[in-house]
Design a protein around this motif. Structure first.
Motif, PDB file in Angstrom:
ATOM      1  N   ILE A 161       0.840  -1.190   0.000  1.00  0.00           N
ATOM      2  CA  ILE A 161       0.000   0.000   0.000  1.00  0.00           C
ATOM      3  C   ILE A 161       0.875   1.240   0.000  1.00  0.00           C
ATOM      4  O   ILE A 161       2.033   1.220   0.425  1.00  0.00           O
ATOM      5  N   SER A 162       0.312   2.325  -0.481  1.00  0.00           N
ATOM      6  CA  SER A 162       1.015   3.596  -0.517  1.00  0.00           C
ATOM      7  C   SER A 162      -0.015   4.703  -0.399  1.00  0.00           C
ATOM      8  O   SER A 162      -1.015   4.714  -1.116  1.00  0.00           O
ATOM      9  N   GLY A 163       0.220   5.620   0.542  1.00  0.00           N
ATOM     10  CA  GLY A 163      -0.704   6.734   0.732  1.00  0.00           C
ATOM     11  C   GLY A 163       0.038   8.006   1.070  1.00  0.00           C
ATOM     12  O   GLY A 163       1.052   7.982   1.767  1.00  0.00           O
ATOM     13  N   ARG A 164      -0.491   9.119   0.582  1.00  0.00           N
ATOM     14  CA  ARG A 164       0.120  10.417   0.851  1.00  0.00           C
ATOM     15  C   ARG A 164      -0.976  11.444   1.076  1.00  0.00           C
ATOM     16  O   ARG A 164      -1.985  11.456   0.369  1.00  0.00           O
ATOM     17  N   GLN A 165      -0.785  12.284   2.055  1.00  0.00           N
ATOM     18  CA  GLN A 165      -1.778  13.299   2.407  1.00  0.00           C
ATOM     19  C   GLN A 165      -1.079  14.627   2.604  1.00  0.00           C
ATOM     20  O   GLN A 165      -0.042  14.706   3.271  1.00  0.00           O
ATOM     21  N   GLU A 166      -1.653  15.675   2.036  1.00  0.00           N
ATOM     22  CA  GLU A 166      -1.103  17.018   2.160  1.00  0.00           C
ATOM     23  C   GLU A 166      -2.202  17.950   2.667  1.00  0.00           C
ATOM     24  O   GLU A 166      -3.300  17.975   2.126  1.00  0.00           O
ATOM     25  N   VAL A 167      -1.890  18.687   3.705  1.00  0.00           N
ATOM     26  CA  VAL A 167      -2.830  19.650   4.286  1.00  0.00           C
ATOM     27  C   VAL A 167      -2.132  21.004   4.353  1.00  0.00           C
ATOM     28  O   VAL A 167      -1.062  21.128   4.964  1.00  0.00           O
ATOM     29  N   ARG A 168      -2.745  22.012   3.725  1.00  0.00           N
ATOM     30  CA  ARG A 168      -2.167  23.352   3.716  1.00  0.00           C
ATOM     31  C   ARG A 168      -3.029  24.292   4.540  1.00  0.00           C
ATOM     32  O   ARG A 168      -4.247  24.411   4.308  1.00  0.00           O
ATOM     33  N   VAL A 169      -2.418  24.930   5.520  1.00  0.00           N
ATOM     34  CA  VAL A 169      -3.088  25.918   6.353  1.00  0.00           C
ATOM     35  C   VAL A 169      -2.309  27.221   6.223  1.00  0.00           C
ATOM     36  O   VAL A 169      -1.145  27.306   6.646  1.00  0.00           O
ATOM     37  N   ASN A 170      -2.945  28.230   5.635  1.00  0.00           N
ATOM     38  CA  ASN A 170      -2.302  29.514   5.366  1.00  0.00           C
ATOM     39  C   ASN A 170      -1.052  29.300   4.516  1.00  0.00           C
ATOM     40  O   ASN A 170      -1.130  28.874   3.381  1.00  0.00           O
ATOM     41  N   PHE A 171       0.132  29.547   5.077  1.00  0.00           N
ATOM     42  CA  PHE A 171       1.365  29.450   4.305  1.00  0.00           C
ATOM     43  C   PHE A 171       2.210  28.258   4.719  1.00  0.00           C
ATOM     44  O   PHE A 171       3.410  28.241   4.481  1.00  0.00           O
ATOM     45  N   GLU A 172       1.603  27.266   5.336  1.00  0.00           N
ATOM     46  CA  GLU A 172       2.344  26.087   5.775  1.00  0.00           C
ATOM     47  C   GLU A 172       1.626  24.833   5.303  1.00  0.00           C
ATOM     48  O   GLU A 172       0.408  24.718   5.415  1.00  0.00           O
ATOM     49  N   SER A 173       2.391  23.892   4.755  1.00  0.00           N
ATOM     50  CA  SER A 173       1.850  22.633   4.265  1.00  0.00           C
ATOM     51  C   SER A 173       2.397  21.488   5.104  1.00  0.00           C
ATOM     52  O   SER A 173       3.605  21.423   5.360  1.00  0.00           O
ATOM     53  N   ARG A 174       1.506  20.589   5.546  1.00  0.00           N
ATOM     54  CA  ARG A 174       1.890  19.417   6.310  1.00  0.00           C
ATOM     55  C   ARG A 174       1.684  18.176   5.452  1.00  0.00           C
ATOM     56  O   ARG A 174       0.608  17.976   4.887  1.00  0.00           O
ATOM     57  N   ASP A 175       2.729  17.349   5.373  1.00  0.00           N
ATOM     58  CA  ASP A 175       2.714  16.168   4.516  1.00  0.00           C
ATOM     59  C   ASP A 175       2.827  14.913   5.364  1.00  0.00           C
ATOM     60  O   ASP A 175       3.636  14.852   6.295  1.00  0.00           O
ATOM     61  N   LEU A 176       2.023  13.907   5.016  1.00  0.00           N
ATOM     62  CA  LEU A 176       2.067  12.600   5.663  1.00  0.00           C
ATOM     63  C   LEU A 176       2.176  11.536   4.590  1.00  0.00           C
ATOM     64  O   LEU A 176       1.418  11.538   3.625  1.00  0.00           O
ATOM     65  N   TYR A 177       3.139  10.640   4.762  1.00  0.00           N
ATOM     66  CA  TYR A 177       3.389   9.593   3.767  1.00  0.00           C
ATOM     67  C   TYR A 177       3.496   8.254   4.475  1.00  0.00           C
ATOM     68  O   TYR A 177       4.194   8.124   5.484  1.00  0.00           O
ATOM     69  N   VAL A 178       2.778   7.258   3.961  1.00  0.00           N
ATOM     70  CA  VAL A 178       2.764   5.919   4.549  1.00  0.00           C
ATOM     71  C   VAL A 178       2.885   4.893   3.425  1.00  0.00           C
ATOM     72  O   VAL A 178       2.207   5.014   2.391  1.00  0.00           O
ATOM     73  N   THR A 179       3.724   3.901   3.624  1.00  0.00           N
ATOM     74  CA  THR A 179       3.837   2.793   2.681  1.00  0.00           C
ATOM     75  C   THR A 179       4.313   1.562   3.420  1.00  0.00           C
ATOM     76  O   THR A 179       4.911   1.666   4.505  1.00  0.00           O
ATOM     77  N   GLY A 180       4.042   0.379   2.867  1.00  0.00           N
ATOM     78  CA  GLY A 180       4.453  -0.863   3.509  1.00  0.00           C
ATOM     79  C   GLY A 180       3.676  -2.049   2.951  1.00  0.00           C
ATOM     80  O   GLY A 180       2.965  -1.948   1.944  1.00  0.00           O
TER      81      GLY A 180
END
Length: 253
Positions: free
Chosen positions: A184-203
């Protein structure tokens, strides 16, 4: 300009050029995006990525599938009519990431050693009386050698770590292995104002570990790779400048 000065200038120019090349890798894109939100990456097929590599693991012998005639029940199914769990390439499931990592290590070492050696040459075939003729000053044979040493080591160390991450992310099945396990492989990006938070999972996961709600815990993922980070103004301020990073790498002291 002397040869020594020229040599120093050449070294400085080399270091400056190296630092400028490292800083120029993404300096243009950062300057072009001043005053704008960090752009989100496009949704792409992870299989077509240049860094993607198919997973190859030791596999057991395939077992024959037994089909029961006149039976509506499907082996491995948790629903009578249809199994909602992900089982094919392209299916989506939810990964529940819950990491609570706590570690406390204390180590103390203390050693001490003292040694002393004395040797006397009171009689040596009468030659001890001739030492005054050989050496510039008279030597006492009863105190011919006196050696001593003291050694002491005292060290201590402590490590304390506490990390907690709790979130959920949807992942896609990218590969089905011969034994039925899935990559599996998943990626999530959340942008709040001028900052982006990235989460990546695989296995690699087992179909049996997927719950009836089509979710799986991160602790059930083999060869798990979980990355959580950010991009934007706050992250840039928290990181050291490229020149400082280069200085920390090449400075030997």
């Amino acid at each position: 300009m002397t040869h020594l000065t020229l040599k120093k200038f050449s070294k400085f120019a080399l270091l400056f050029g190296l630092g400028a090349s490292l800083a120029g890798c993404n300096a243009y894109s950062r300057i072009a995006s001043i005053g704008e939100e960090p752009p989100l990456t496009r949704i792409e097929n992870p299989v077509t990525s240049k860094d993607y590599q198919p997973v190859s693991l030791p596999m057991p012998r395939p077992e024959p599938v037994i089909h029961q005639a006149s039976s509506l029940w499907r082996p491995g199914s948790r629903a009578f009519f249809k199994d909602q769990r992900a089982n094919r390439i392209g299916d989506i499931l939810t990964v529940v990431v819950k990491i609570e990592d706590k570690a406390t290590l204390n180590n103390s070492t203390s050693t001490s050693r003292t040694s002393s050696e004395e040797a006397a040459i009171t009689n040596l075939l009468g030659l001890e009386s001739q030492l005054a003729k050989i050496l510039p000053e008279a030597v006492d044979p009863a105190a011919a050698a006196d050696l001593g040493s003291t050694h002491s080591v005292d060290g201590s160390g402590a490590v304390t770590r506490n990390e907690t991450i709790e979130m959920e992310i949807a992942a896609i099945v990218t590969q089905v292995l011969p034994n039925g396990n899935m990559v599996i492989s998943g990626r999530q990006e959340v942008r709040v104002n001028f900052e982006s938070r990235d989460l990546y999972v695989t296995g690699v996961i087992r179909p049996e570990d997927i719950s009836s709600a089509n979710t799986i815990a991160s602790s059930k993922i083999a060869e798990a790779r979980v990355a959580y980070g950010g991009r934007g103004h706050l992250t840039d301020v928290q990181q050291a400048r490229y020149g400082q990073q280069l200085f920390d790498i090449i400075f030997p002291f």
